[in-house]
Scaffold this motif. Sequence first.
Motif, mmCIF file in Angstrom:
data_model
loop_
_atom_site.group_PDB
_atom_site.id
_atom_site.type_symbol
_atom_site.label_atom_id
_atom_site.label_comp_id
_atom_site.label_asym_id
_atom_site.label_seq_id
_atom_site.Cartn_x
_atom_site.Cartn_y
_atom_site.Cartn_z
ATOM 1 N N SER A 291 -58.373 -41.124 43.314
ATOM 2 C CA SER A 291 -57.568 -40.911 42.144
ATOM 3 C C SER A 291 -58.216 -41.004 40.971
ATOM 4 C CB SER A 291 -56.406 -41.948 42.243
ATOM 5 O OG SER A 291 -56.851 -43.234 41.769
ATOM 6 N N ILE A 292 -57.885 -39.764 40.020
ATOM 7 C CA ILE A 292 -58.953 -39.677 38.804
ATOM 8 C C ILE A 292 -57.779 -40.073 37.852
ATOM 9 C CG2 ILE A 292 -60.101 -37.941 37.237
ATOM 10 C CD1 ILE A 292 -60.285 -36.172 39.900
ATOM 11 N N LEU A 293 -58.099 -41.306 37.164
ATOM 12 C CA LEU A 293 -57.117 -41.923 36.571
ATOM 13 C C LEU A 293 -57.382 -41.061 34.779
ATOM 14 C CD1 LEU A 293 -57.511 -45.788 36.916
ATOM 15 C CD2 LEU A 293 -55.936 -44.247 37.951
ATOM 16 N N TRP A 294 -58.629 -40.905 34.846
ATOM 17 C CA TRP A 294 -58.892 -39.969 33.405
ATOM 18 C C TRP A 294 -57.794 -38.720 33.224
ATOM 19 C CZ3 TRP A 294 -60.141 -35.198 31.994
ATOM 20 C CH2 TRP A 294 -60.659 -34.971 30.449
ATOM 21 N N ALA A 295 -57.711 -38.159 34.377
ATOM 22 C CA ALA A 295 -56.643 -37.127 34.305
ATOM 23 C C ALA A 295 -55.465 -37.287 33.940
ATOM 24 C CB ALA A 295 -56.781 -36.391 35.638
ATOM 25 N N VAL A 296 -54.929 -38.338 34.162
ATOM 26 C CA VAL A 296 -53.558 -38.935 33.717
ATOM 27 C C VAL A 296 -53.516 -39.266 32.152
ATOM 28 C CG1 VAL A 296 -51.788 -40.732 34.079
ATOM 29 C CG2 VAL A 296 -52.937 -39.684 36.182
ATOM 30 N N ASN A 297 -54.446 -40.236 32.025
ATOM 31 C CA ASN A 297 -54.598 -40.675 30.517
ATOM 32 C C ASN A 297 -54.956 -39.500 29.574
ATOM 33 O OD1 ASN A 297 -54.353 -43.297 31.264
ATOM 34 N ND2 ASN A 297 -56.789 -43.662 31.730
ATOM 35 N N TYR A 298 -55.311 -38.123 30.050
ATOM 36 C CA TYR A 298 -55.597 -37.017 28.995
ATOM 37 C C TYR A 298 -54.628 -35.742 29.301
ATOM 38 C CZ TYR A 298 -59.348 -39.240 26.563
ATOM 39 O OH TYR A 298 -59.937 -39.954 25.862
ATOM 40 N N ASN A 299 -53.706 -36.135 30.252
ATOM 41 C CA ASN A 299 -52.573 -35.062 30.345
ATOM 42 C C ASN A 299 -51.564 -34.999 29.179
ATOM 43 O OD1 ASN A 299 -50.279 -33.672 31.348
ATOM 44 N ND2 ASN A 299 -50.818 -34.341 33.363
ATOM 45 N N GLU A 300 -51.916 -33.637 28.479
ATOM 46 C CA GLU A 300 -51.093 -33.186 27.424
ATOM 47 C C GLU A 300 -49.704 -33.340 27.348
ATOM 48 O OE1 GLU A 300 -52.533 -29.863 25.277
ATOM 49 O OE2 GLU A 300 -54.505 -30.695 25.079
ATOM 50 N N LYS A 301 -49.317 -32.952 28.786
ATOM 51 C CA LYS A 301 -47.879 -32.706 29.169
ATOM 52 C C LYS A 301 -47.201 -34.306 29.121
ATOM 53 C CE LYS A 301 -48.148 -28.801 32.063
ATOM 54 N NZ LYS A 301 -47.888 -28.351 33.398
ATOM 55 N N LEU A 302 -47.809 -35.364 29.347
ATOM 56 C CA LEU A 302 -47.459 -36.674 29.364
ATOM 57 C C LEU A 302 -47.607 -37.217 27.918
ATOM 58 C CD1 LEU A 302 -49.165 -38.094 32.630
ATOM 59 C CD2 LEU A 302 -46.840 -37.078 32.397
#
Length: 393
Positions: A291-302
């Motif tokens: 799992s790539i936590l960075w992708a969640v932390n930098y998701n503009e939709k979120l």
Amino acid sequence: MFTGCSTYWKNTGAFNDMPWKEQRRFTLHMLRDLGFGKTRMEQHMKEEILELMNILVKNEGKPVSLSDLLASSMSNNVASLVFGKRMEFNDPQRQKLNRTIGDVGRFAGVVAWHIYFPWLKTFFDTFNIGNKGKLLRSLMAMKEFCRKEIESHESTLDPNNIRDFMDGFIVEMQKKKNDPNTTFQKEVLVDLSRLLFGAGSETVRVTLDWMLLTCVSRPEVQKRIQAEIDKVIGQERFPTWQDHVNMPFTEAALTEIMRWKSIVPLNVMHYTLRDTELNGFFIPKHTHVLSILWAVNYNEKLWGSDVNEYKPERFLSDDGKKVVKPEYTITFSVGKRACPGKILAEIETFLYLVAILQKFELSVPPGEKISLVGKLGTTLQPPKQDLCLKLRH
């Protein structure tokens, strides 16, 4: 955390029986018994922080590497749980251990490329290219340290007086020594001790490093935290974990640094034991999952279009009086594999940050600039930079 960490798992096939469940239960149980996340642990942290403060006072007004001092202080908090003892700041063994922990963090990230390009691994190994050899030597040094501690604990063990995590594990080993399927083996203890000690000290040190650098590069953040400290605690009373309830901006600032710098950008590699389906995606048996936590932390939709900015307010209520953490705040991962050290990390980073900013104003040495460009290891490592401290009055 524990999956695939030991040669024991690989050589016995116990991996398929999910031994991590048994070890996780035992680890959490032992840490609770030892005061993990309770007043007893907080008191120990206070003693370590006060010693750190004395060292910082002696270095007031001149550039100092806070990172090195924090590494020694914070790892002592974990050492007291795992090994039942602390080491002095200037202890040569202490300094060597700090370097080893740092090396593991750096080299592990550098050699992680073979996860994505496994076909290159043989070529690099054949010609001894890369940092794999350095990583293995660092890991062996940590394991050797843990083995010596185990020998010392075995020779002084009193089953009626459990001093630390190692004592508890050794007692459990003795209880199950006739069970051929037990996961309570000496090499498992070596791995668990190494993981608890390394991960438990490195991640919190990196988090606080980033937070202090951010306070220097953004003086308005430092001033706002200090204003909250002065209002809630004052400049004389030592901070407690309970204070975080009344210090929403400080807590939001720490939560945001964990998102903004993604302290652990890539989670631990996991492995599917059977065919499964997740959100419509088929994942076959024996698949490695990362799992790539960075992708969640930098998701503009979120997080919105300002996702690249450091903005503690994103974790505050509209009136700024409460901390609000959305469900996608997953710094410590989620589910049954979430980091068991979450509460320790939160208490530790809060107490250290507040204690330092309560007493000192931080600034960059004359003629220098703060860099916020990190290097990827097992954690996102901040660049080593000296800071200047000035006592607050």
